[in-house]
Design a protein around this motif. Structure first.
Motif, short mmCIF file in Angstrom:
data_model
loop_
_atom_site.label_atom_id
_atom_site.label_comp_id
_atom_site.label_asym_id
_atom_site.label_seq_id
_atom_site.Cartn_x
_atom_site.Cartn_y
_atom_site.Cartn_z
N MET A 293 -26.51 -19.45 -24.80
CA MET A 293 -28.19 -19.76 -25.06
C MET A 293 -28.92 -19.30 -23.73
N GLY A 294 -29.95 -18.69 -23.90
CA GLY A 294 -30.91 -18.64 -22.58
C GLY A 294 -31.15 -19.67 -21.54
N ASP A 295 -31.56 -19.65 -20.45
CA ASP A 295 -32.11 -20.52 -19.55
C ASP A 295 -33.32 -21.06 -20.08
N GLY A 296 -34.45 -20.12 -20.53
CA GLY A 296 -35.73 -20.46 -20.72
C GLY A 296 -36.06 -20.91 -22.23
N TYR A 297 -36.48 -21.85 -22.45
CA TYR A 297 -36.81 -22.16 -23.79
C TYR A 297 -38.50 -22.60 -23.94
N ASP A 298 -39.26 -21.43 -24.04
CA ASP A 298 -40.71 -21.67 -24.43
C ASP A 298 -40.96 -21.48 -26.09
N SER A 299 -39.84 -21.33 -26.85
CA SER A 299 -40.10 -21.30 -28.20
C SER A 299 -39.19 -22.04 -29.11
N ILE A 300 -39.42 -22.39 -30.19
CA ILE A 300 -38.55 -23.33 -31.08
C ILE A 300 -37.23 -22.64 -31.03
N PRO A 301 -36.92 -21.45 -31.46
CA PRO A 301 -35.70 -20.98 -31.32
C PRO A 301 -35.64 -20.44 -29.72
N SER A 302 -34.18 -20.24 -29.23
CA SER A 302 -33.92 -20.05 -27.82
C SER A 302 -34.65 -18.79 -27.53
N VAL A 303 -35.13 -18.66 -26.21
CA VAL A 303 -35.58 -17.35 -25.74
C VAL A 303 -34.62 -16.16 -25.95
N GLU A 304 -33.26 -16.40 -25.95
CA GLU A 304 -32.31 -15.35 -26.06
C GLU A 304 -32.59 -14.76 -27.28
N SER A 305 -33.15 -15.16 -28.46
CA SER A 305 -33.33 -14.71 -29.76
C SER A 305 -34.91 -14.02 -30.01
N SER A 306 -35.68 -14.15 -28.72
CA SER A 306 -36.91 -14.03 -28.90
C SER A 306 -37.26 -12.59 -28.18
N ALA A 307 -38.54 -11.94 -28.28
CA ALA A 307 -38.69 -10.86 -27.66
C ALA A 307 -38.95 -10.85 -26.16
N PRO A 308 -39.12 -9.63 -25.43
CA PRO A 308 -39.26 -9.95 -24.02
C PRO A 308 -40.18 -10.96 -23.42
N ALA A 309 -39.91 -11.22 -22.38
CA ALA A 309 -40.75 -12.39 -21.67
C ALA A 309 -42.15 -12.24 -21.92
N HIS A 310 -42.61 -11.09 -21.39
CA HIS A 310 -43.98 -10.71 -21.21
C HIS A 310 -44.29 -10.28 -22.59
N LYS A 311 -44.86 -10.99 -23.42
CA LYS A 311 -45.30 -10.63 -24.73
C LYS A 311 -46.99 -10.51 -24.76
N PRO A 312 -47.42 -9.38 -25.42
CA PRO A 312 -48.88 -9.58 -25.47
C PRO A 312 -49.38 -10.78 -25.99
N HIS B 147 -32.75 -27.29 -26.55
CA HIS B 147 -32.12 -27.53 -25.14
C HIS B 147 -31.14 -26.60 -24.89
N ALA B 148 -31.03 -26.13 -23.52
CA ALA B 148 -30.14 -25.11 -23.20
C ALA B 148 -28.68 -25.83 -23.25
N ASN B 149 -28.59 -27.20 -23.24
CA ASN B 149 -27.23 -27.79 -23.26
C ASN B 149 -26.82 -28.29 -24.44
N ASN B 150 -27.43 -27.81 -25.42
CA ASN B 150 -27.31 -28.16 -26.93
C ASN B 150 -26.60 -27.22 -27.53
N SER B 151 -25.23 -27.00 -27.37
CA SER B 151 -24.29 -26.08 -27.84
C SER B 151 -23.91 -26.19 -29.32
N THR B 152 -24.26 -27.41 -30.02
CA THR B 152 -24.04 -27.41 -31.44
C THR B 152 -24.97 -26.89 -32.33
N VAL B 153 -26.25 -26.53 -31.99
CA VAL B 153 -27.21 -25.91 -32.76
C VAL B 153 -27.42 -24.47 -32.49
N LYS B 154 -27.15 -23.66 -33.54
CA LYS B 154 -27.19 -22.19 -33.34
C LYS B 154 -28.79 -21.98 -33.76
N ASP B 155 -29.24 -20.84 -33.19
CA ASP B 155 -30.55 -20.53 -33.12
C ASP B 155 -30.97 -20.31 -34.57
N GLY B 156 -30.25 -19.88 -35.41
CA GLY B 156 -30.68 -19.56 -36.79
C GLY B 156 -30.91 -20.99 -37.50
#
Length: 224
Positions: A1-20, A187-196
C-alpha cells in the motif's frame, strides 16, 4: 500500500496525485448521486410501493448503492461522497487532502444529492401522489412528514428518540462509526484489507448503521 490515503481506496490504486479538480468534483457529484438515488430509491419503493417488509432490506439497498458508487468513483475523487468524510480527511490527513478542496467537494456532493432526489421524485411521483391520497396526507401539514421520510430523515417520526439532543448524539455516533471504518480500512498499516475490498467494507458499514439506527433517526450520517 502507498503512504498517502486521500481516498477511500489507497492512493496506490488511484490516478496521479495531481488530478484535475473539475474531474474530481464531477466524480464526487456522480458518486453521491448514485449512492443517494439507489439508497433513497429503495426507501421510496418501500414507503410508496410497499415492496419491502423490513428495515434490513432497505439497509441492504444502501450497502449495494454505496459499494457501486465507491467502486465507480474512488480512483478519480477518492469517493468521499459525504461532507463529514471530506472534513475528516482534510483535518486528519491534510498532506493527502488539502483543506482548500473542502468547499468544492461539499458543493459537488450537495449537487449530487439534489439531483438524486429529483430523479427519485420523477420515478416515484405517481406512486407518491397515490400514497398520499390513500393515507389522507396533505402536503405541508405536520402529517406530511410521513410522506417525506423517503427523501430525508425526521427523528420526530420515531417514538424511540427523546428529543433533538438525543437525535444529534445518534447521528454523531453513526457518522463517527462510518468515518472510523473508512480510516481503519484505508490505513497504511492495515495489511489485512485489500484495496478492492474497501468499497464493500465501507458499504457494509453504511448498511449496518442504517439497520441499527434507521428506525430512530433515519440514520442519515451524511449531510449531503
Amino acid at each position: 500500500m502507498g503512504d498517502g490515503y486521500d481516498s477511500i481506496p489507497s492512493v496506490e490504486s488511484s490516478a496521479p496525485a495531481h488530478k484535475p479538480l473539475m474531474k474530481e468534483l464531477i466524480a464526487e457529484a456522480f458518486g453521491t448521486c448514485t449512492l443517494t438515488q439507489i439508497g433513497c430509491g429503495g426507501l421510496c419503493a418501500m414507503t410508496y410501493m410497499g415492496v419491502m417488509s423490513g428495515l434490513w432490506q432497505a439497509a441492504s439497498i444502501w450497502l449495494v448503492g454505496a459499494t457501486l458508487a465507491i467502486s465507480a468513483t474512488a480512483s478519480i475523487s477518492g469517493a468521499h461522497l459525504n461532507p463529514a468524510v471530506t472534513l475528516a480527511f482534510a483535518f486528519i490527513r491534510p498532506a493527502d487532502f488539502p483543506k482548500s478542496k473542502i468547499l468544492p467537494f461539499w458543493i459537488a456532493q450537495l449537487v449530487g444529492g439534489i439531483v438524486a432526489g429529483c430523479i427519485n421524485l420523477v420515478i416515484f411521483g405517481a406512486a407518491i401522489n397515490q400514497y398520499e391520497i390513500d393515507e389522507g396526507i396533505e402536503r405541508g401539514s405536520p402529517e406530511g412528514i410521513a410522506s417525506a421520510g423517503a427523501f430525508g430523515d425526521y427523528w420526530s417520526l420515531s417514538s424511540g428518540v427523546s428529543g433533538p439532543l438525543h437525535a444529534l448524539f445518534i447521528e454523531a455516533f453513526g457518522t463517527a462509526f462510518l468515518t472510523f471504518v473508512i480510516f481503519s480500512a484505508t490505513h497504511a498499516n492495515n495489511s489485512t484489507v485489500k484495496d478492492g475490498a474497501v468499497p464493500l467494507i465501507v458499504g457494509t458499514g453504511i448498511g449496518t448503521m442504517i439497520a441499527l439506527l434507521g428506525s430512530l433517526t433515519g440514520a442519515g450520517i451524511n449531510p449531503a
